[in-house]
Design a protein around this motif. Structure first.
Motif, PDB file in Angstrom:
ATOM      1  N   SER A  16       0.824  -1.205   0.000  1.00 27.20           N
ATOM      2  CA  SER A  16       0.000   0.000   0.000  1.00 27.20           C
ATOM      3  C   SER A  16       0.859   1.256   0.000  1.00 27.20           C
ATOM      4  O   SER A  16       0.474   2.284  -0.561  1.00 27.20           O
ATOM      5  N   ARG A  22      -2.770   5.047  -4.996  1.00 26.07           N
ATOM      6  CA  ARG A  22      -4.160   4.807  -4.611  1.00 26.07           C
ATOM      7  C   ARG A  22      -4.373   3.327  -4.346  1.00 26.07           C
ATOM      8  O   ARG A  22      -3.866   2.483  -5.090  1.00 26.07           O
ATOM      9  N   VAL A  23      -5.110   3.026  -3.277  1.00 27.49           N
ATOM     10  CA  VAL A  23      -5.429   1.650  -2.900  1.00 27.49           C
ATOM     11  C   VAL A  23      -6.923   1.442  -3.122  1.00 27.49           C
ATOM     12  O   VAL A  23      -7.745   2.235  -2.655  1.00 27.49           O
ATOM     13  N   LEU A  69     -10.325  -1.090   8.107  1.00 24.33           N
ATOM     14  CA  LEU A  69     -10.190  -0.197   6.963  1.00 24.33           C
ATOM     15  C   LEU A  69     -10.091   1.261   7.407  1.00 24.33           C
ATOM     16  O   LEU A  69      -9.272   2.032   6.881  1.00 24.33           O
ATOM     17  N   VAL A 109      -6.970   3.813   6.604  1.00 17.72           N
ATOM     18  CA  VAL A 109      -7.110   5.142   6.000  1.00 17.72           C
ATOM     19  C   VAL A 109      -6.432   6.191   6.868  1.00 17.72           C
ATOM     20  O   VAL A 109      -5.740   7.085   6.360  1.00 17.72           O
ATOM     21  N   ARG A 152      -4.117   7.309  -1.311  1.00 21.22           N
ATOM     22  CA  ARG A 152      -5.555   7.508  -1.268  1.00 21.22           C
ATOM     23  C   ARG A 152      -6.228   6.142  -1.296  1.00 21.22           C
ATOM     24  O   ARG A 152      -5.693   5.198  -1.854  1.00 21.22           O
ATOM     25  N   VAL A 153      -7.410   6.060  -0.711  1.00 21.29           N
ATOM     26  CA  VAL A 153      -8.136   4.792  -0.654  1.00 21.29           C
ATOM     27  C   VAL A 153      -9.458   4.935  -1.386  1.00 21.29           C
ATOM     28  O   VAL A 153     -10.176   5.916  -1.205  1.00 21.29           O
ATOM     29  N   SER A 154      -9.768   3.950  -2.225  1.00 20.80           N
ATOM     30  CA  SER A 154     -11.055   3.874  -2.909  1.00 20.80           C
ATOM     31  C   SER A 154     -11.767   2.605  -2.458  1.00 20.80           C
ATOM     32  O   SER A 154     -11.132   1.570  -2.249  1.00 20.80           O
ATOM     33  N   ASP A 155     -13.086   2.696  -2.349  1.00 22.34           N
ATOM     34  CA  ASP A 155     -13.915   1.558  -1.984  1.00 22.34           C
ATOM     35  C   ASP A 155     -14.966   1.394  -3.078  1.00 22.34           C
ATOM     36  O   ASP A 155     -15.779   2.294  -3.305  1.00 22.34           O
ATOM     37  N   GLU A 209     -13.449   9.539   3.301  1.00 25.71           N
ATOM     38  CA  GLU A 209     -12.679   9.318   4.523  1.00 25.71           C
ATOM     39  C   GLU A 209     -13.477   9.741   5.761  1.00 25.71           C
ATOM     40  O   GLU A 209     -13.478   9.049   6.784  1.00 25.71           O
TER      41      GLU A 209
END
Length: 386
Positions: free
Chosen positions: A163, A168-169, A186, A190, A198-201, A371
């Motif tokens: 990560s 971006r993850v 999670l 974050v 950055r995290v995307s779901d 977030e």
């Protein structure tokens, strides 16, 4: 638009690890062979690299479905995919690798735009060293995305290393087998990654239409005074198949989004009766009850939202978004002082998972709304007695 793949196996050793130089030579040879024109002026191959995509998956995953999704992504974002297929439970160390290209024709021409893929199959303890093999294979000067097709478990050093290699993850909270525990993990990820990644779901993306329609109520001037006095939010959702006793991540996320946008704070305990949980949130000068109610969907909704209703009791007003019985439309309805208004009807997005994934790879900016939403969702989970 035709898409096809071709590839070559690379001999590697579990004791010596991945030979990065050998992989790069194999890729170069593959492209040299593919770029030879065959008798037509507009034939040929364009090697494109818009991004690096690291994919972590397991041997239990559906490989055919994975390849189908990667083909969809390659149409919009050709680049270098580094796919790690892990079997952490194996006792014996095993390592295999092969390279392949994935190409599509541009219109009616013979010209092909191609991305490339390195697939590494690793078994046993050697899986934990995969990050050191993947890092040298990243193409410089283009973004790095990590698609973690698993759950980011606590203390997973491989996830932590990979990560931090990514800009971006991408994860999917719909696949969480322990929604509460995994959502809390999670939220921690974050916070820890901060500005480094950055995290995307993907599950957050599935809520886009719901959020759009809910926000549209505030666009109507005569509704706003009632919306400012909301006392109750009722969310109906299909219980997740794998953990029916826990609130579905979609329901938690949409509640967290409303609370974070409207400035509501989680406070007090949670009353749980059967399939219903009642949360108390503090809004300016009033308390808001958030009711989350699990329903039984015989069509196999598996965590999908069924409806969301905002109620202002003193003025006899309510505003709702609901999924149609056939699951193909979202419908809004407003009731103010006994007068019913049927609002917008929106075709529910029936995007493939590959299309949803591809959309995430067009985003690099940090999603602060997500977030903040996740942080509130974590507070809701922490309030649930267990």
């Amino acid at each position: 638009m035709e898409t096809h793949t071709q590839g070559n196996v690379i001999q590697v050793s579990a004791t010596r690890g991945i030979d990065v130089g050998k992989i790069e030579k194999e890729l170069a040879a593959m492209w040299q062979q593919a770029s030879v024109a065959e008798g037509v002026d507009d034939s040929g191959v364009v090697r494109a690299c818009a991004l690096n995509l690291i994919v972590y998956t397991t041997v239990a995953d559906d490989r055919a479905r994975l390849e189908e999704m990667l083909a969809t992504v390659n149409e919009q974002h050709p680049g270098r995919a580094l796919v790690l297929v892990a079997d952490r439970g194996a006792s014996a160390a095993r390592l295999e690798a092969y390279v392949s290209s994935r190409c599509r024709h541009l219109g009616a021409s013979k010209l092909q735009v191609c991305g490339e893929q390195v697939t590494i199959e690793a078994c046993g303890p050697i899986v934990e060293t995969a990050a050191s093999a993947i890092a040298p294979l990243l193409v410089a000067d283009v973004p790095v995305f990590l698609w973690w097709k698993d759950i980011p478990h606590d203390g997973d050093k491989l996830f932590d290393r990979m990560s931090r290699m990514a800009d971006r993850v991408v994860i999917d909270s719909a696949s969480f087998d322990h929604p509460y525990e995994d959502m809390l993990r999670l939220a921690l990820v974050v916070r820890e990654l901060g500005r480094d990644a950055r995290v995307s779901d993907l599950n957050w993306g599935r809520l886009t239409s719901w959020r759009t329609l809910l926000a549209s109520f505030w666009d109507v001037a005569e509704y706003r005074s009632h919306l400012e006095r909301i006392h109750r939010v009722t969310i109906e959702y299909d219980a997740p198949n794998i953990a029916p006793a826990e609130i579905a991540p979609k329901a938690l996320l949409v509640a967290g989004w409303l609370a974070s946008r409207l400035g509501w704070k989680v406070e007090g305990g949670v009353t749980k009766e059967g399939n219903t949980a009642l949360f108390t949130l503090a809004a300016p000068e009033r308390a808001v009850t958030v009711e989350m109610r699990a329903t039984h969907d015989e069509k196999g909704g598996d965590g999908m939202l069924a409806s969301l209703t905002l109620t202002e009791e003193s003025g006899g007003a309510s505003f709702s978004v609901s999924l149609s019985r056939d699951g193909k439309r979202l419908e809004t309805k407003a009731t103010v002082g006994g007068a019913h208004t049927v609002g917008r009807v929106l075709a529910y997005e029936q995007k493939t998972e590959g299309q949803r994934l591809s959309r995430e790879f067009g985003l690099l900016a940090r999603d602060l709304i997500y977030e903040k939403t996740l942080a509130v969702a974590a507070q809701l989970i922490e309030a649930v007695p267990r």
